[in-house]
Design an enzyme around this catalytic site. Structure first.
Site, short mmCIF file in Angstrom:
data_model
loop_
_atom_site.label_atom_id
_atom_site.label_comp_id
_atom_site.label_asym_id
_atom_site.label_seq_id
_atom_site.Cartn_x
_atom_site.Cartn_y
_atom_site.Cartn_z
N PHE A 167 7.07 2.31 -5.70
CA PHE A 167 5.82 3.07 -5.67
C PHE A 167 5.32 3.24 -4.23
O PHE A 167 5.48 2.33 -3.41
CB PHE A 167 4.74 2.36 -6.49
CG PHE A 167 5.12 2.22 -7.94
CD1 PHE A 167 4.83 3.24 -8.84
CD2 PHE A 167 5.80 1.10 -8.39
CE1 PHE A 167 5.21 3.12 -10.19
CE2 PHE A 167 6.19 0.97 -9.72
CZ PHE A 167 5.89 1.99 -10.62
N MET A 197 17.22 4.14 -4.94
CA MET A 197 16.71 3.02 -5.75
C MET A 197 17.25 3.22 -7.16
O MET A 197 16.52 3.54 -8.10
CB MET A 197 15.18 3.00 -5.71
CG MET A 197 14.65 2.44 -4.40
SD MET A 197 12.91 2.83 -4.11
CE MET A 197 13.08 4.45 -3.39
N ASP A 199 13.13 9.36 -1.61
CA ASP A 199 13.15 8.18 -2.49
C ASP A 199 13.68 8.56 -3.86
O ASP A 199 12.96 9.18 -4.65
CB ASP A 199 11.73 7.61 -2.62
CG ASP A 199 11.26 6.94 -1.34
OD1 ASP A 199 11.94 6.01 -0.88
OD2 ASP A 199 10.23 7.38 -0.79
N HIS A 246 17.09 7.24 0.22
CA HIS A 246 16.84 5.86 -0.18
C HIS A 246 17.12 5.76 -1.68
O HIS A 246 16.30 6.17 -2.50
CB HIS A 246 15.39 5.50 0.17
CG HIS A 246 15.00 4.11 -0.21
ND1 HIS A 246 13.69 3.66 -0.12
CD2 HIS A 246 15.72 3.07 -0.66
CE1 HIS A 246 13.65 2.40 -0.52
NE2 HIS A 246 14.87 2.02 -0.86
N MET A 285 14.72 7.43 -7.42
CA MET A 285 14.48 6.30 -8.32
C MET A 285 14.93 6.63 -9.73
O MET A 285 14.66 7.74 -10.21
CB MET A 285 12.98 5.98 -8.37
CG MET A 285 12.35 5.73 -7.03
SD MET A 285 10.60 5.39 -7.24
CE MET A 285 10.06 5.32 -5.53
N ASP A 344 9.88 0.40 5.74
CA ASP A 344 9.41 1.32 4.69
C ASP A 344 8.43 0.61 3.76
O ASP A 344 8.79 -0.37 3.10
CB ASP A 344 10.65 1.81 3.92
CG ASP A 344 10.30 2.74 2.76
OD1 ASP A 344 9.15 3.20 2.66
OD2 ASP A 344 11.22 3.01 1.96
N SER A 398 8.04 10.09 4.03
CA SER A 398 8.54 9.94 2.65
C SER A 398 7.92 11.01 1.77
O SER A 398 6.70 11.06 1.58
CB SER A 398 8.18 8.56 2.11
OG SER A 398 8.41 8.58 0.71
N HIS A 429 12.64 11.30 4.51
CA HIS A 429 13.00 10.15 3.68
C HIS A 429 12.85 10.55 2.21
O HIS A 429 11.75 10.92 1.76
CB HIS A 429 12.07 8.99 4.03
CG HIS A 429 12.37 7.71 3.33
ND1 HIS A 429 13.32 6.82 3.76
CD2 HIS A 429 11.82 7.16 2.22
CE1 HIS A 429 13.35 5.77 2.96
NE2 HIS A 429 12.45 5.95 2.01
N MET A 443 12.53 -3.36 3.62
CA MET A 443 11.41 -2.93 2.77
C MET A 443 10.19 -3.81 3.05
O MET A 443 10.29 -5.04 3.02
CB MET A 443 11.77 -3.06 1.28
CG MET A 443 12.76 -2.02 0.77
SD MET A 443 12.25 -0.30 1.03
CE MET A 443 10.73 -0.21 0.07
C1 DX5 Z 1 8.69 2.81 -2.09
C2 DX5 Z 1 9.38 3.85 -1.25
C3 DX5 Z 1 8.67 4.26 -0.05
C4 DX5 Z 1 7.31 4.89 -0.29
C5 DX5 Z 1 6.45 4.60 0.89
O1 DX5 Z 1 9.57 2.38 -3.04
O2 DX5 Z 1 10.64 3.36 -0.83
O3 DX5 Z 1 9.47 5.12 0.77
O4 DX5 Z 1 7.38 6.27 -0.50
O5 DX5 Z 1 5.18 5.03 0.61
P1 DX5 Z 1 3.91 4.55 1.46
O6 DX5 Z 1 4.13 5.01 2.87
O7 DX5 Z 1 2.80 5.24 0.77
O8 DX5 Z 1 3.86 3.06 1.36
ZN ZN Z 2 11.75 4.58 0.58
#
Ligand code: DX5
Ligand code: ZN
Length: 228
Positions: free
Chosen positions: A151, A76, A43, A74, A45, A183, A17, A41, A145
């Site tokens: 975060f 969000m 993210d 991903h 947001m 994840d 990620s 990956h 998840m």
């Molecule tokens: C959280 C994200 C994850 C995050 C995982 O909302 O979807 O992909 O980056 O981070 P770690 O591996 O640090 O938990």
């Molecule tokens: Zn993610």
């Protein structure tokens, strides 16, 4: 670009990620891990569906010119399907959208395919497997998840392991080629547990980009999963 569909069932895949990478040096961060991983990956947001803002299309466009890794996006965001054309244009490969964010997963899957994207559904920790079960045949991948989204750096929630087992059981019983991704809070120890429960795609941010040696960290994850 690696193909989304040319996977064998239960193949182990590592998906770093980018959220935990150095955003001032993304090209270099990705180049370092590219030979050792299966996808990237991303993210995305919007500060509305989750209480955090990360990055969007311009960053994906820039990264696309620097790597041939599959982009596992991903989403969000509220109304994630609104962005499918832009996401494909930017170089996204796979649209992973939260089942909690849409009213009609079948329509969203059609829209993603029409945009040229792969499609998958994401489940927040409290959302049961039953929420995605009717749509499994539409998906390339299901994401369980293991933290509340928004975060990086949170602790793995072991209560999602039972749901991961249900997803794996369903996929195996139906003989479908649907990847099961996990994840949040992934470390060698939690990756081993998730792998035992049936996950085969492992997202890790902090454990990879937060390590002094990301390549060694990827190897440690693979070893832990192989020893499950
Ligand atoms: C959280 C994200 C994850 C995050 C995982 O909302 O979807 O992909 O980056 O981070 P770690 O591996 O640090 O938990
Ligand atoms: Zn993610």
């Amino acid at each position: 670009m690696s193909s989304i569909n040319s996977r064998s069932m239960d193949q182990i895949k590592i998906a770093p990620s980018l959220l935990a990478a150095d955003f001032a040096d993304l090209g270099k961060e990705v180049a370092r891990i590219e030979p050792h991983v299966d996808m990237l990956h991303l993210d995305i947001m919007d500060g509305h569906f989750v209480p955090n803002i990360s990055f969007g299309m311009p960053v994906i466009t820039s990264l696309r010119s620097r790597t041939s890794l599959l982009f596992d996006c991903h989403m969000m965001t509220t109304n994630p399907d609104v962005y499918f054309d832009e996401l494909r244009e930017a170089g996204g490969d796979l649209a992973m959208i939260h089942v909690e964010a849409i009213s009609d997963p079948t329509a969203a899957a059609s829209k993603a395919r029409a945009a040229g994207l792969g499609f998958g559904l994401v489940l927040n920790p409290p959302t049961p497997f039953a929420a995605v079960e009717p749509f499994m045949e539409l998906a390339d991948m299901i994401l369980v998840m293991s933290v509340h989204p928004g975060f990086g750096g949170q602790s793995f929630m072991p209560e999602v392991l039972a749901k991961t087992e249900s997803a794996r059981k369903w996929v195996d019983e139906h003989g479908l080629c649907v990847d099961i991704q996990i994840d949040g809070g992934i470390t060698p120890e939690t990756a081993r547990l998730a792998g035992q429960a049936g996950a085969n795609v492992f997202v890790a941010g902090t454990a990879i980009f937060g390590a002094d040696d990301p390549v060694a960290a990827i190897k440690r994850l693979r070893q832990a999963i192989d020893g499950r």
